[in-house]
Scaffold this active site. Structure first.
Site, mmCIF file in Angstrom:
data_model
loop_
_atom_site.group_PDB
_atom_site.id
_atom_site.type_symbol
_atom_site.label_atom_id
_atom_site.label_comp_id
_atom_site.label_asym_id
_atom_site.label_seq_id
_atom_site.Cartn_x
_atom_site.Cartn_y
_atom_site.Cartn_z
ATOM 1 N N GLU A 49 -14.108 33.650 -1.196
ATOM 2 C CA GLU A 49 -14.631 33.474 -2.564
ATOM 3 C C GLU A 49 -15.672 32.324 -2.581
ATOM 4 O O GLU A 49 -15.691 31.482 -1.645
ATOM 5 C CB GLU A 49 -13.514 33.099 -3.449
ATOM 6 C CG GLU A 49 -13.839 32.961 -5.013
ATOM 7 C CD GLU A 49 -12.573 32.476 -5.905
ATOM 8 O OE1 GLU A 49 -12.694 32.708 -6.964
ATOM 9 O OE2 GLU A 49 -11.715 32.060 -5.342
ATOM 10 N N GLU A 96 -4.000 27.657 -3.705
ATOM 11 C CA GLU A 96 -3.929 28.419 -5.028
ATOM 12 C C GLU A 96 -2.970 29.402 -4.744
ATOM 13 O O GLU A 96 -2.662 30.171 -3.821
ATOM 14 C CB GLU A 96 -5.284 29.093 -5.158
ATOM 15 C CG GLU A 96 -5.435 30.118 -6.484
ATOM 16 C CD GLU A 96 -6.490 31.014 -6.669
ATOM 17 O OE1 GLU A 96 -6.213 31.997 -7.536
ATOM 18 O OE2 GLU A 96 -7.367 30.733 -5.760
ATOM 19 N N ARG A 153 -0.354 35.066 -2.514
ATOM 20 C CA ARG A 153 0.379 35.644 -3.807
ATOM 21 C C ARG A 153 1.890 35.450 -3.631
ATOM 22 O O ARG A 153 2.369 35.278 -2.721
ATOM 23 C CB ARG A 153 0.213 37.278 -3.734
ATOM 24 C CG ARG A 153 -1.181 37.663 -4.144
ATOM 25 C CD ARG A 153 -1.221 39.154 -3.763
ATOM 26 N NE ARG A 153 -2.640 39.574 -4.097
ATOM 27 C CZ ARG A 153 -3.843 39.633 -3.212
ATOM 28 N NH1 ARG A 153 -3.521 39.265 -1.799
ATOM 29 N NH2 ARG A 153 -4.752 40.292 -3.562
ATOM 30 N N HIS A 185 -10.258 26.054 -1.321
ATOM 31 C CA HIS A 185 -8.844 26.427 -1.342
ATOM 32 C C HIS A 185 -8.562 27.880 -0.797
ATOM 33 O O HIS A 185 -9.256 28.445 -0.075
ATOM 34 C CB HIS A 185 -8.478 26.755 -2.711
ATOM 35 C CG HIS A 185 -8.911 27.718 -3.518
ATOM 36 N ND1 HIS A 185 -9.781 27.792 -4.649
ATOM 37 C CD2 HIS A 185 -8.639 29.110 -3.497
ATOM 38 C CE1 HIS A 185 -10.210 28.894 -4.991
ATOM 39 N NE2 HIS A 185 -9.474 29.783 -4.383
ATOM 40 N N ASN A 223 1.608 37.198 -10.074
ATOM 41 C CA ASN A 223 1.494 38.536 -11.046
ATOM 42 C C ASN A 223 2.686 38.823 -11.929
ATOM 43 O O ASN A 223 3.922 38.890 -11.351
ATOM 44 C CB ASN A 223 1.081 39.844 -9.949
ATOM 45 C CG ASN A 223 -0.082 39.673 -9.524
ATOM 46 O OD1 ASN A 223 -1.286 39.800 -9.991
ATOM 47 N ND2 ASN A 223 -0.364 39.720 -8.306
ATOM 48 N N HIS A 245 -0.836 30.976 8.467
ATOM 49 C CA HIS A 245 -0.239 30.056 8.009
ATOM 50 C C HIS A 245 -1.214 28.920 7.381
ATOM 51 O O HIS A 245 -2.464 28.941 7.476
ATOM 52 C CB HIS A 245 0.708 29.065 9.113
ATOM 53 C CG HIS A 245 -0.278 28.609 10.204
ATOM 54 N ND1 HIS A 245 -0.269 29.156 11.373
ATOM 55 C CD2 HIS A 245 -0.891 27.555 10.134
ATOM 56 C CE1 HIS A 245 -1.107 28.279 12.266
ATOM 57 N NE2 HIS A 245 -1.495 27.294 11.481
ATOM 58 N N HIS A 247 -5.055 22.661 6.850
ATOM 59 C CA HIS A 247 -5.661 23.854 7.481
ATOM 60 C C HIS A 247 -4.992 25.154 7.151
ATOM 61 O O HIS A 247 -4.002 25.036 6.905
ATOM 62 C CB HIS A 247 -6.208 23.738 8.836
ATOM 63 C CG HIS A 247 -4.859 24.175 9.720
ATOM 64 N ND1 HIS A 247 -4.615 23.165 10.615
ATOM 65 C CD2 HIS A 247 -4.396 25.298 10.213
ATOM 66 C CE1 HIS A 247 -3.431 23.585 11.542
ATOM 67 N NE2 HIS A 247 -3.361 24.832 11.051
#
Length: 316
Positions: free
Chosen positions: A303, A72, A16, A12, A76, A100, A171
């Site tokens: 990650e 994802e 935000r 992924h 917040n 992008h 992508h």
């Protein structure tokens, strides 16, 4: 311990967002489904995982950790009530770095018209500029969403129907300072393959497309794929000692990271350690013992989590 990079997945990319309802609605309009939500009320944020999940999709019904091509969205708490909060879309200074995300579609003219008819804006329409085979829509936070076609644009001219259930999250693009260092990291350290290269000497930039695809000849048609990483290199940046791209995690914040899932998290992290990676967070750091972050040569966060289908660990 052993780890097999052929079992890794580019799982992924994280962005935000300001207001989750409108963002989820936008990406659902593009044909994605909300496949997982992870609330974190004690830390005052929620995670929304969206992906293509129709019966014709690449990973229909799969656990989120056993997929490629997930978006994802991180919300917040309270940003939706802050009139001054605007996530950084990565395409202007001082926050330039991430570029992008991209979806592949069946009939690009009809797909773009459907997005426009829903009231969404475009950074670039098909009819703008010289490149008449790609478009860029804008999501509710101003992130650029590239739209490319499975077919040549001239083949779908005049077709008015489009089926979002056939789309792919193709992508994620990030800009890199030194393409040689970045290619070495993503290929030799993370185990990706170079799928194709697009050289543009007249415009002084090259594009490199990588992913977890076995036996790539370096000249693949990447449009039908999910889980592709596009590296954009602008000529000369590698010679500028002061030049640096923004990783999206310091102010102004926007893009957060890409994520790979692996067959054995402990073994994979040991492999990365043996290869001398720079760490943002080791498995042993902090409270989250099921998540690690390595840094690529430009400081972008990668990650690393366990593919739960291959070996249960976190039981997300």
């Amino acid at each position: 311990m052993a780890t097999d990079t052929t079992k890794y997945k580019l799982n992924h990319s994280m962005l935000r967002i300001k207001e989750p309802q409108r963002s989820v609605k936008f990406y659902e309009h593009l044909g994605m489904s909300l496949i997982q939500k992870i609330p974190q009320p004690e830390a005052k944020f929620d995670l929304y995982f969206l992906a293509y999940d129709s019966p014709s999709s690449v990973s229909h019904g799969a656990h989120w950790s056993d997929r490629q091509g997930i978006l994802e969205l991180t919300h917040n708490y309270g940003t939706e009530n802050d009139p001054d909060y605007v996530p950084c879309n990565g395409n202007s200074d001082p926050g330039k770095g991430f570029g992008h995300v991209c979806i592949s579609v069946d009939n690009i003219q009809a797909a773009c018209q459907r997005i426009e008819d829903a009231g969404y804006k475009f950074q670039k329409k098909l009819s703008d500029g010289r490149m008449r085979h790609i478009a860029f829509a804008l999501d509710p936070d101003g992130y650029w969403v590239e739209i490319v076609s499975f077919k040549k644009a001239e083949e779908t001219e005049g077709i008015t129907e489009t089926d979002p259930s056939t789309y792919r999250f193709n992508h994620t693009m990030i800009r890199v300072k030194d393409y040689e260092k970045s290619l070495q990291f993503y290929q030799e350290t993370l185990g990706m393959s170079l799928l194709r290269t697009n050289e543009n000497p007249s415009s002084k930039f090259n594009l490199y497309f990588l992913g977890y695809v076995p036996d790539s000849d370096g000249k693949m048609n990447t449009a039908p794929l999910e889980g592709v990483l596009e590296l954009t290199w602008n000529y000369g940046t590698e010679k500028d000692a002061e030049f640096k791209y923004h990783d999206g995690n310091s102010e102004p914040q926007g893009f957060g990271h890409v994520c790979i899932t692996v067959d054995d998290l402990d073994a994979a992290c040991q492999r990365f350690e043996d290869k001398g990676v720079s760490w943002k967070k080791r498995l042993t750091d902090g409270r989250m013992k099921n998540v690690a972050f390595v840094l690529d040569p430009d400081g972008y966060w990668v990650e690393v989590v366990q593919n739960e289908k291959l070996k249960e660990r976190a039981k997300w």
